[in-house]
Design a protein around this motif. Structure first.
Motif, PDB file in Angstrom:
ATOM      1  N   HIS A 207       0.945  -1.228   0.076  1.00 15.78           N
ATOM      2  CA  HIS A 207      -0.104   0.053  -0.042  1.00 15.78           C
ATOM      3  C   HIS A 207       0.956   1.461   0.007  1.00 15.78           C
ATOM      4  CE1 HIS A 207      -2.827   3.089   1.343  1.00 15.78           C
ATOM      5  NE2 HIS A 207      -3.684   2.254   1.022  1.00 15.78           N
ATOM      6  N   TYR A 208       0.698   1.898  -1.090  1.00 16.76           N
ATOM      7  CA  TYR A 208       1.477   3.147  -1.261  1.00 16.76           C
ATOM      8  C   TYR A 208       1.600   4.249   0.115  1.00 16.76           C
ATOM      9  CZ  TYR A 208       3.910   7.604  -2.975  1.00 16.76           C
ATOM     10  OH  TYR A 208       4.853   8.452  -2.742  1.00 16.76           O
ATOM     11  N   SER A 209       2.685   4.552   0.659  1.00 16.24           N
ATOM     12  CA  SER A 209       2.675   5.305   1.849  1.00 16.24           C
ATOM     13  C   SER A 209       3.733   6.336   1.847  1.00 16.24           C
ATOM     14  CB  SER A 209       2.998   4.229   3.103  1.00 16.24           C
ATOM     15  OG  SER A 209       4.009   3.705   2.801  1.00 16.24           O
ATOM     16  N   GLY A 210       3.917   6.821   0.682  1.00 13.31           N
ATOM     17  CA  GLY A 210       4.823   8.059   0.637  1.00 13.31           C
ATOM     18  C   GLY A 210       6.095   7.973  -0.076  1.00 13.31           C
ATOM     19  N   PRO A 211       6.948   8.827  -0.098  1.00 10.33           N
ATOM     20  CA  PRO A 211       8.207   8.980  -0.926  1.00 10.33           C
ATOM     21  C   PRO A 211       9.130   7.621  -0.395  1.00 10.33           C
ATOM     22  CG  PRO A 211       8.374  10.643   0.964  1.00 10.33           C
ATOM     23  CD  PRO A 211       7.164  10.201   1.007  1.00 10.33           C
ATOM     24  N   GLY A 212       9.236   7.022   0.735  1.00  4.13           N
ATOM     25  CA  GLY A 212      10.224   5.945   1.146  1.00  4.13           C
ATOM     26  C   GLY A 212       9.507   4.480   0.727  1.00  4.13           C
ATOM     27  N   PHE A 213       8.319   4.591   0.213  1.00  7.17           N
ATOM     28  CA  PHE A 213       7.658   3.081   0.027  1.00  7.17           C
ATOM     29  C   PHE A 213       8.393   2.282  -1.016  1.00  7.17           C
ATOM     30  CE2 PHE A 213       5.154   0.919  -3.216  1.00  7.17           C
ATOM     31  CZ  PHE A 213       4.415   0.220  -2.348  1.00  7.17           C
ATOM     32  N   ALA A 214       9.073   2.684  -1.862  1.00 12.37           N
ATOM     33  CA  ALA A 214       9.763   1.700  -2.823  1.00 12.37           C
ATOM     34  C   ALA A 214      10.958   0.832  -1.667  1.00 12.37           C
ATOM     35  CB  ALA A 214      10.465   2.379  -3.915  1.00 12.37           C
ATOM     36  N   GLY A 215      11.445   1.429  -0.755  1.00 10.48           N
ATOM     37  CA  GLY A 215      12.575   0.620   0.083  1.00 10.48           C
ATOM     38  C   GLY A 215      11.867   0.118   1.291  1.00 10.48           C
ATOM     39  N   MET A 216      10.508  -0.025   1.309  1.00  9.60           N
ATOM     40  CA  MET A 216       9.940  -0.665   2.525  1.00  9.60           C
ATOM     41  C   MET A 216       9.722  -2.266   2.065  1.00  9.60           C
ATOM     42  SD  MET A 216       6.829   0.902   4.501  1.00  9.60           S
ATOM     43  CE  MET A 216       6.049   0.336   6.189  1.00  9.60           C
ATOM     44  N   VAL A 217      10.977  -2.835   2.033  1.00  9.36           N
ATOM     45  CA  VAL A 217      10.876  -4.374   1.695  1.00  9.36           C
ATOM     46  C   VAL A 217      11.494  -5.045   2.674  1.00  9.36           C
ATOM     47  CG1 VAL A 217      10.778  -3.829  -0.793  1.00  9.36           C
ATOM     48  CG2 VAL A 217      12.717  -3.860   0.354  1.00  9.36           C
ATOM     49  N   PHE A 218      11.392  -6.271   2.884  1.00 11.95           N
ATOM     50  CA  PHE A 218      11.970  -7.211   3.772  1.00 11.95           C
ATOM     51  C   PHE A 218      11.957  -8.520   3.230  1.00 11.95           C
ATOM     52  CE2 PHE A 218       7.646  -7.111   5.003  1.00 11.95           C
ATOM     53  CZ  PHE A 218       7.420  -8.543   5.163  1.00 11.95           C
ATOM     54  N   ASP A 219      12.939  -9.406   3.757  1.00  9.08           N
ATOM     55  CA  ASP A 219      13.002 -10.878   3.332  1.00  9.08           C
ATOM     56  C   ASP A 219      12.362 -11.868   4.561  1.00  9.08           C
ATOM     57  OD1 ASP A 219      14.331 -10.741   0.837  1.00  9.08           O
ATOM     58  OD2 ASP A 219      16.290 -10.864   1.734  1.00  9.08           O
ATOM     59  N   THR A 220      11.740 -12.643   4.168  1.00 13.85           N
ATOM     60  CA  THR A 220      11.321 -13.602   5.212  1.00 13.85           C
ATOM     61  C   THR A 220      11.875 -14.808   5.034  1.00 13.85           C
ATOM     62  OG1 THR A 220       8.926 -12.716   5.042  1.00 13.85           O
ATOM     63  CG2 THR A 220       8.976 -14.659   6.041  1.00 13.85           C
ATOM     64  N   THR A 221      12.770 -15.336   6.043  1.00 11.53           N
ATOM     65  CA  THR A 221      13.344 -16.325   5.947  1.00 11.53           C
ATOM     66  C   THR A 221      12.730 -17.478   6.784  1.00 11.53           C
ATOM     67  OG1 THR A 221      15.388 -15.159   5.841  1.00 11.53           O
ATOM     68  CG2 THR A 221      15.542 -17.554   6.322  1.00 11.53           C
ATOM     69  N   ALA A 222      12.265 -18.575   5.974  1.00 11.43           N
ATOM     70  CA  ALA A 222      11.715 -19.695   6.658  1.00 11.43           C
ATOM     71  C   ALA A 222      13.040 -20.830   7.062  1.00 11.43           C
ATOM     72  CB  ALA A 222      10.623 -20.391   6.053  1.00 11.43           C
ATOM     73  N   THR A 223      13.068 -20.979   8.317  1.00 14.70           N
ATOM     74  CA  THR A 223      14.362 -21.933   8.714  1.00 14.70           C
ATOM     75  C   THR A 223      13.894 -23.236   9.549  1.00 14.70           C
ATOM     76  OG1 THR A 223      14.594 -20.958  10.900  1.00 14.70           O
ATOM     77  CG2 THR A 223      15.576 -19.797   8.764  1.00 14.70           C
ATOM     78  N   SER A 224      14.759 -24.148   9.741  1.00 15.48           N
ATOM     79  CA  SER A 224      14.465 -25.132  10.902  1.00 15.48           C
ATOM     80  C   SER A 224      14.387 -24.575  12.103  1.00 15.48           C
ATOM     81  CB  SER A 224      15.494 -26.269  10.854  1.00 15.48           C
ATOM     82  OG  SER A 224      16.641 -25.510  11.451  1.00 15.48           O
ATOM     83  N   ASP A 225      13.592 -25.380  13.214  1.00 19.75           N
ATOM     84  CA  ASP A 225      13.610 -24.705  14.551  1.00 19.75           C
ATOM     85  C   ASP A 225      14.935 -24.568  15.150  1.00 19.75           C
ATOM     86  OD1 ASP A 225      10.746 -25.025  14.441  1.00 19.75           O
ATOM     87  OD2 ASP A 225      10.412 -26.955  15.234  1.00 19.75           O
ATOM     88  N   GLU A 226      15.758 -25.335  15.014  1.00 18.25           N
ATOM     89  CA  GLU A 226      16.951 -25.092  15.585  1.00 18.25           C
ATOM     90  C   GLU A 226      17.794 -23.892  15.137  1.00 18.25           C
ATOM     91  OE1 GLU A 226      15.760 -29.205  15.703  1.00 18.25           O
ATOM     92  OE2 GLU A 226      16.001 -28.018  13.994  1.00 18.25           O
ATOM     93  N   GLU A 227      17.592 -23.537  13.777  1.00 16.55           N
ATOM     94  CA  GLU A 227      18.161 -22.492  13.088  1.00 16.55           C
ATOM     95  C   GLU A 227      17.532 -21.318  13.706  1.00 16.55           C
ATOM     96  OE1 GLU A 227      19.915 -23.783   8.808  1.00 16.55           O
ATOM     97  OE2 GLU A 227      17.974 -23.440   9.024  1.00 16.55           O
ATOM     98  N   PHE A 228      16.126 -21.273  13.800  1.00 14.70           N
ATOM     99  CA  PHE A 228      15.270 -20.112  14.409  1.00 14.70           C
ATOM    100  C   PHE A 228      15.897 -19.863  15.928  1.00 14.70           C
ATOM    101  CE2 PHE A 228      11.698 -18.636  17.008  1.00 14.70           C
ATOM    102  CZ  PHE A 228      11.718 -17.432  16.218  1.00 14.70           C
ATOM    103  N   ASP A 229      16.018 -20.763  16.670  1.00 14.87           N
ATOM    104  CA  ASP A 229      16.441 -20.687  18.077  1.00 14.87           C
ATOM    105  C   ASP A 229      17.759 -19.976  18.147  1.00 14.87           C
ATOM    106  OD1 ASP A 229      14.103 -21.826  18.840  1.00 14.87           O
ATOM    107  OD2 ASP A 229      14.668 -23.810  19.172  1.00 14.87           O
ATOM    108  N   ALA A 230      18.764 -20.584  17.211  1.00 11.74           N
ATOM    109  CA  ALA A 230      20.237 -20.078  17.209  1.00 11.74           C
ATOM    110  C   ALA A 230      20.117 -18.582  16.725  1.00 11.74           C
ATOM    111  CB  ALA A 230      21.046 -20.866  16.241  1.00 11.74           C
ATOM    112  N   TRP A 231      19.221 -18.281  15.805  1.00 10.65           N
ATOM    113  CA  TRP A 231      18.979 -16.709  15.292  1.00 10.65           C
ATOM    114  C   TRP A 231      18.467 -15.959  16.476  1.00 10.65           C
ATOM    115  CZ3 TRP A 231      14.527 -13.787  14.612  1.00 10.65           C
ATOM    116  CH2 TRP A 231      14.380 -12.771  13.945  1.00 10.65           C
ATOM    117  N   VAL A 232      17.569 -16.385  17.444  1.00  9.80           N
ATOM    118  CA  VAL A 232      17.194 -15.575  18.441  1.00  9.80           C
ATOM    119  C   VAL A 232      18.175 -15.406  19.353  1.00  9.80           C
ATOM    120  CG1 VAL A 232      15.506 -15.843  20.430  1.00  9.80           C
ATOM    121  CG2 VAL A 232      14.717 -16.423  17.814  1.00  9.80           C
TER     122      VAL A 232
END
Length: 377
Positions: A207-232
């Motif tokens: 949803h367009y939200s202003g001049p910085g909209f184009a950079g409002m991106v992110f990556d969703t990384t789905a990992t194993s439970d072990e990798e998720f716990d290590a990231w946390v």
């Protein structure tokens, strides 16, 4: 020459499209699978009408053209055909019935507020998502951490999103996982997704939200439970805290923000964000509604306007720069400076009434609960 040019243009188009990701038609989550199926079913049902119409739009002009040799089928007295009427009316009715059935089924099946408990996919992960100008903040309340422009989730477990916004409306969209829901200031919306397999899936605001909209991106990384716990654990060990002070600094408009993390999160911070009272001295929305329910502050309460003001301090120009507005003025109350109203040094009428009902009203994370207790709702 023209043939060669057309072939080159077609090849260039195919080359450009080869880099596209068709996440909607090739999803990686149960919700996305269901939405793809509904899309395909709807298209096929509509093709039942579209394909015959396309065929007849070519066939009938050719068959009944004026210069044809055999005109024996010409019947100027034709008035009615039961078979033709049955097709013209019956087929659309059947299509509408089928579309209505599938819409009903999938509307309830894919309700974004409906948890994915029926999948029996393990313990869900709670994530509080906040859209800022112009970045995403993801709070993990159970793990006590937060991240900016990075979403990491364990594959095969439901993700329960609670969404809000600091300013304008945005939309959390992860096409490969399916679904998207608005995030709005002063409100909490819900979304439930799941990643069936490990991988990296792009996400953004849709949803367009202003001049910085184009950079409002992110990556969703789905990992194993072990990798998720290590990231946390890695974030807990290295990153600083997310509290009201650091949140207000993060909330300042900024574009193309790199990934960052917070190793701890202040209790009740998301509730303050939703209630729009992270700043010291701000009256929470629950208490605003309580005052409104009891008749408001009247003219004498105008002097407390700064304690209720939110958007004024977040005014920006067309380039995303903060605009400093002059202090709010009092009209008739005689108690109108921002400093006095925000700090409660003079709290006439409406503000005094709120404080009498709940001493923690200013910057309280419990505004909603207090409203329920006061108004009985």
């Amino acid at each position: 020459m023209y043939r060669t040019r057309n072939l080159l243009l077609a090849a260039a188009g195919a080359f450009a499209l080869s880099g596209c990701q068709y996440d909607v038609l090739s999803p990686a989550g149960w919700v996305g699978d269901q939405q793809r199926d509904l899309l395909i079913i709807s298209v096929l049902l509509m093709l039942i009408v579209i394909l015959p119409v396309l065929f007849m739009s070519v066939y009938f002009p050719l068959k009944y053209r004026a210069d044809r040799e055999d005109t024996s089928d010409y019947d100027p007295e034709f008035e009615h055909s039961n078979k033709l009427e049955a097709v013209v009316w019956g087929v659309p009715i059947l299509i509408i019935v089928a579309l209505g059935y599938y819409t009903y089924v999938y509307t309830h099946r894919l309700d974004p507020y409906r948890p994915l408990d029926h999948l029996e996919a393990g313990a869900p992960v709670e994530i509080q998502a906040v859209s800022l100008d112009w970045k995403w903040l993801f709070i993990y309340p159970e793990q006590g951490i937060a991240s900016v422009n990075e979403l990491v989730v364990p594959a095969g477990r439901p993700i329960n999103f609670s969404l809000s916004s600091s300013t304008v409306m945005n939309t959390l969209s992860i096409p490969a996982l399916g679904g998207m829901v608005y995030s709005m200031a002063g409100m909490e919306t819900k979304l439930h997704l799941i990643a069936d397999e490990e991988g990296v899936y792009p996400g953004r605001s849709a949803h367009y939200s202003g001049p910085g909209f184009a950079g409002m991106v992110f990556d969703t990384t789905a990992t194993s439970d072990e990798e998720f716990d290590a990231w946390v654990e890695g974030i807990r060990a290295e990153a600083g805290p997310l509290n009201r002070e650091t949140y207000l600094a993060l909330e300042e408009p900024s574009m193309n923000v790199p990934v960052s993390h917070y190793g701890s999160v202040e209790d009740g911070l998301f509730g303050r964000i939703v209630e729009m009272c992270v700043e010291d001295g701000k009256v929470c929305m629950g208490h605003m509604m309580m005052v409104d329910h009891n008749g408001g502050g009247g003219l004498e309460g105008v002097g407390n306007a700064a304690a209720y003001s939110y958007d004024r301090a977040r005014t920006i120009d067309g380039f995303g720069n903060r605009i400093e507005l002059p202090p709010m003025e009092s009209h008739g109350g005689g108690h109108g400076s921002d400093h006095e109203a925000l700090n409660g040094t003079e709290a006439p009428n409406a503000l005094a009434y709120v404080l009498a009902m709940d001493p923690n009203a200013l910057c309280s994370p419990f505004g909603t609960q207090t409203e329920k207790e006061t108004n009985g709702i």
